[in-house]
Design an enzyme around this catalytic site. Structure first.
Site, PDB file in Angstrom:
ATOM      1  N   ASP A 200     110.332  13.193  83.061  1.00 26.53           N
ATOM      2  CA  ASP A 200     108.472  12.907  83.764  1.00 26.53           C
ATOM      3  C   ASP A 200     108.136  14.301  82.613  1.00 26.53           C
ATOM      4  O   ASP A 200     106.537  14.208  82.751  1.00 26.53           O
ATOM      5  CB  ASP A 200     107.490  12.815  84.782  1.00 26.53           C
TER       6      ASP A 200
ATOM      7  N   HIS B 221     116.434  30.122  59.579  1.00 25.96           N
ATOM      8  CA  HIS B 221     115.344  29.302  60.317  1.00 25.96           C
ATOM      9  C   HIS B 221     115.315  30.103  61.726  1.00 25.96           C
ATOM     10  O   HIS B 221     115.602  28.735  63.075  1.00 25.96           O
ATOM     11  CB  HIS B 221     115.170  27.898  60.333  1.00 25.96           C
TER      12      HIS B 221
ATOM     13  N   ASP C   3     108.768  35.812  60.824  1.00 27.11           N
ATOM     14  CA  ASP C   3     108.201  34.426  60.424  1.00 27.11           C
ATOM     15  C   ASP C   3     107.351  33.757  60.910  1.00 27.11           C
ATOM     16  O   ASP C   3     107.270  33.290  61.931  1.00 27.11           O
ATOM     17  CB  ASP C   3     108.849  33.793  59.654  1.00 27.11           C
TER      18      ASP C   3
ATOM     19  N   ASP D 200     100.298  31.412  57.429  1.00 24.43           N
ATOM     20  CA  ASP D 200     102.207  31.608  57.975  1.00 24.43           C
ATOM     21  C   ASP D 200     102.081  32.551  56.899  1.00 24.43           C
ATOM     22  O   ASP D 200     102.402  32.801  55.922  1.00 24.43           O
ATOM     23  CB  ASP D 200     102.632  30.147  56.956  1.00 24.43           C
TER      24      ASP D 200
ATOM     25  N   HIS E 270     116.033  30.213  49.454  1.00 23.84           N
ATOM     26  CA  HIS E 270     114.744  29.042  49.674  1.00 23.84           C
ATOM     27  C   HIS E 270     114.203  28.875  48.025  1.00 23.84           C
ATOM     28  O   HIS E 270     113.947  29.627  46.851  1.00 23.84           O
ATOM     29  CB  HIS E 270     114.457  29.066  51.160  1.00 23.84           C
TER      30      HIS E 270
ATOM     31  N   HIS F 148     104.942  27.453  49.114  1.00 26.13           N
ATOM     32  CA  HIS F 148     105.026  25.334  49.986  1.00 26.13           C
ATOM     33  C   HIS F 148     103.453  25.590  49.945  1.00 26.13           C
ATOM     34  O   HIS F 148     103.336  26.830  49.729  1.00 26.13           O
ATOM     35  CB  HIS F 148     105.739  25.502  50.879  1.00 26.13           C
TER      36      HIS F 148
ATOM     37  N   HIS G 278     104.044  22.945  56.449  1.00 23.90           N
ATOM     38  CA  HIS G 278     104.839  22.190  54.822  1.00 23.90           C
ATOM     39  C   HIS G 278     103.978  20.837  54.690  1.00 23.90           C
ATOM     40  O   HIS G 278     104.275  19.626  54.870  1.00 23.90           O
ATOM     41  CB  HIS G 278     106.381  22.199  54.548  1.00 23.90           C
TER      42      HIS G 278
ATOM     43  N   GLU H  80     106.399  33.375  48.874  1.00 22.86           N
ATOM     44  CA  GLU H  80     107.404  34.480  50.546  1.00 22.86           C
ATOM     45  C   GLU H  80     109.044  34.352  49.415  1.00 22.86           C
ATOM     46  O   GLU H  80     109.535  33.794  50.110  1.00 22.86           O
ATOM     47  CB  GLU H  80     107.614  33.114  50.986  1.00 22.86           C
TER      48      GLU H  80
ATOM     49  N   TYR I 203     118.698  38.376  51.419  1.00 22.86           N
ATOM     50  CA  TYR I 203     119.579  38.180  53.071  1.00 22.86           C
ATOM     51  C   TYR I 203     120.600  38.547  51.883  1.00 22.86           C
ATOM     52  O   TYR I 203     121.874  37.966  51.479  1.00 22.86           O
ATOM     53  CB  TYR I 203     119.606  36.816  52.952  1.00 22.86           C
TER      54      TYR I 203
ATOM     55  N   ARG J 179     112.491  39.587  53.620  1.00 18.69           N
ATOM     56  CA  ARG J 179     111.426  38.565  53.481  1.00 18.69           C
ATOM     57  C   ARG J 179     109.643  38.543  53.341  1.00 18.69           C
ATOM     58  O   ARG J 179     109.323  39.396  54.957  1.00 18.69           O
ATOM     59  CB  ARG J 179     111.288  36.962  54.048  1.00 18.69           C
TER      60      ARG J 179
ATOM     61  N   GLU K 295     105.758  37.166  53.359  1.00 19.99           N
ATOM     62  CA  GLU K 295     104.824  36.042  52.878  1.00 19.99           C
ATOM     63  C   GLU K 295     103.342  36.312  53.059  1.00 19.99           C
ATOM     64  O   GLU K 295     103.450  36.828  53.794  1.00 19.99           O
ATOM     65  CB  GLU K 295     105.706  35.314  53.600  1.00 19.99           C
TER      66      GLU K 295
HETATM   67 MN   LIG Z   1     106.162  29.229  55.206  1.00 23.41          MN
END
Ligand SMILES: [Mn+2]
Length: 443
Positions: free
Chosen positions: A52, A240, A257, A268, A350, A354, A361, A386, A390, A410, A412
């Site tokens: 619940d 991710h 990130d 972001d 990638h 975006h 996104h 970004e 890797y 990365r 960004e």
């Molecule tokens: Mn991003």
């Protein structure tokens, strides 16, 4: 105290989007649909976390964009009755239920405090909305969010139109009020990243860095716009990764990130830094390369440029660097390959960015895999830049020199497109090597 330091650097929170602006959005939306049509905008469903207990509810971005509604279960209906009317169905007042789950504006509260023409109880919605649909020739509806509305619509129409085709285009271009909110979200996230860098020590848990960042968000009546990614060492090479469960190790680079949301508008930011405050020679070479690529990507964010220009710009720099460092044994053109699908993609898998807005996104295309025609950059768009590289030591599919293994970087930023050139909304967050090395562990 850490949070107070952020507060004093943050400045005044800008006002929410005005009712006048939302009214103008409603007029713009209705001007694009036929007067014999009805448009329905539903809310996101409440979803169960366990038994619940529910996940924290996030309003539907389209509903919020048009009406500012932020409670559960609201449904906006645009129907033409002499002129266009926006009717909002909301949960009726119910003292007994409100005692348990919180106060509701109710029908009167909705009409008094939201920019709508009419409001009705959800209890009346089934018969009421069915009547409106009976008189209409067509309906705009997004299926799958509100099962009650889905049933009412399905009883009246076999097929329906998609309001997103109109609304996405409107949402792509940000107003002055929206940009102010996005600037504030960018500032808060930038300052939160700075605090994480300042507090960082070798051995600190990824979850502890996460708690600094998200604590800054919460302290300032904000919250994450997407689950924060805090990956150190090899974890930084998983795009991710958000388990954030490992302790950092001396010599690791950590990739964070994380961005926040202010009245629905997202920021972001990604930063990558050595947890002990000093890049190794190999980490420094990769970092400098990604930074060069990122700055080339930002430079490509010019009015009139095709969407793909920034990806080509970052890709060229990265491919050149991979060849120069001897990581790829070929020419730059071979590294890039046909249609930018060459072997450099083993390490940069990638897209470069975006759109950003009410969704991290954001709508309106521009993402890879999106079938819409390529967008041309125009004033008022906000997007991320970004690039990353890797080198996962865990990768069984590719050969990686031990020198680079376990490095994931990365960088960004959020960029506003203007006639005067790109404006970096996240400029408060340092990214030069000397700035980062001075900041990490400095508290
Ligand atoms: Mn991003």
């Amino acid at each position: 105290m850490m949070y107070e330091r952020v507060s004093s650097a943050l400045g005044q929170r800008p006002p929410k989007i005005s009712h006048e602006e939302m009214r103008q959005r409603q007029r713009d939306f209705c001007s694009k649909i036929d007067s014999q049509s009805v448009a329905i905008i539903t809310n996101n469903p409440v979803s169960i976390r366990s038994r619940d207990t529910h996940h924290r509810h996030r309003f539907n971005s389209y509903l919020h964009y048009l009406t500012g509604w932020h409670g559960e279960e609201g449904v906006a209906v645009f129907h033409h009755d002499g002129d266009w009317k926006c009717r909002l169905y909301v949960q009726a007042r119910d003292v007994e239920k409100e005692t348990w789950t919180g106060r509701r504006p109710g029908v009167q509260g909705a009409i008094d405090h939201w920019p709508v023409d009419e409001s009705k109880s959800r209890d009346e919605m089934e018969a009421d909305l069915a009547n409106i649909l009976t008189a209409a020739d067509s309906v705009y509806h997004i299926q799958g969010l509100d099962t009650v509305v889905d049933g009412i619509v399905a009883a009246a129409f076999d097929e329906f139109l998609d309001p997103r085709e109109i609304l996405d285009e409107m949402r792509v271009f940000k107003s002055t009020g929206e940009i102010a909110l996005m600037q504030y979200a960018a500032d808060l996230a930038a300052l939160a990243h700075i605090e994480a860098m300042r507090e960082c020590r070798s051995g600190m848990g990824e979850w502890q860095l996460q708690s600094i960042i998200e604590g800054c968000f919460l302290y300032h009546q904000s919250e994450w716009a997407y689950p924060s990614i805090v990956g150190s060492g090899d974890n930084a090479t998983i795009l991710h990764y958000n388990e954030n469960k490992d302790p950092t190790r001396n010599g690791d680079v950590v990739l964070i990130d994380a961005g926040c949301e202010i009245d629905g508008y997202a920021s972001d930011i990604t930063r990558s830094f050595p947890v002990n405050g000093k890049f190794t020679e190999a980490q420094r070479e990769i970092y400098a390369l990604v930074l060069d690529a990122q700055m080339a990507g930002i430079e490509a964010c010019q009015v009139g440029a095709p969407w793909g220009a920034m990806h080509k710009a970052t890709s060229r720099v990265l491919a050149q660097g991979l060849v120069d460092l001897g990581i790829l044994d070929c020419t730059v053109e071979e590294a890039l390959g046909e249609e930018f699908n060459g072997p450099y993609r083993q390490f940069f898998m990638h897209g470069t960015g975006h759109l950003l807005g009410l969704d991290v996104h954001d709508v309106g295309g521009g993402r890879q895999g999106d079938n819409r025609p390529e967008r041309t950059l125009a004033s008022g768009m906000v997007l991320t830049v970004e690039p990353g590289l890797y080198f996962g030591a865990w990768r069984e599919d590719i050969e990686i020199d031990p020198k680079w293994a376990g490095i994931g970087i990365r960088i960004e930023d959020d960029v506003l497109i203007t006639e005067e050139g790109p404006v970096i909304l996240t400029a408060k967050c340092p990214k030069q090597i000397s700035e980062i090395e001075a900041l990490v562990g400095s508290n």
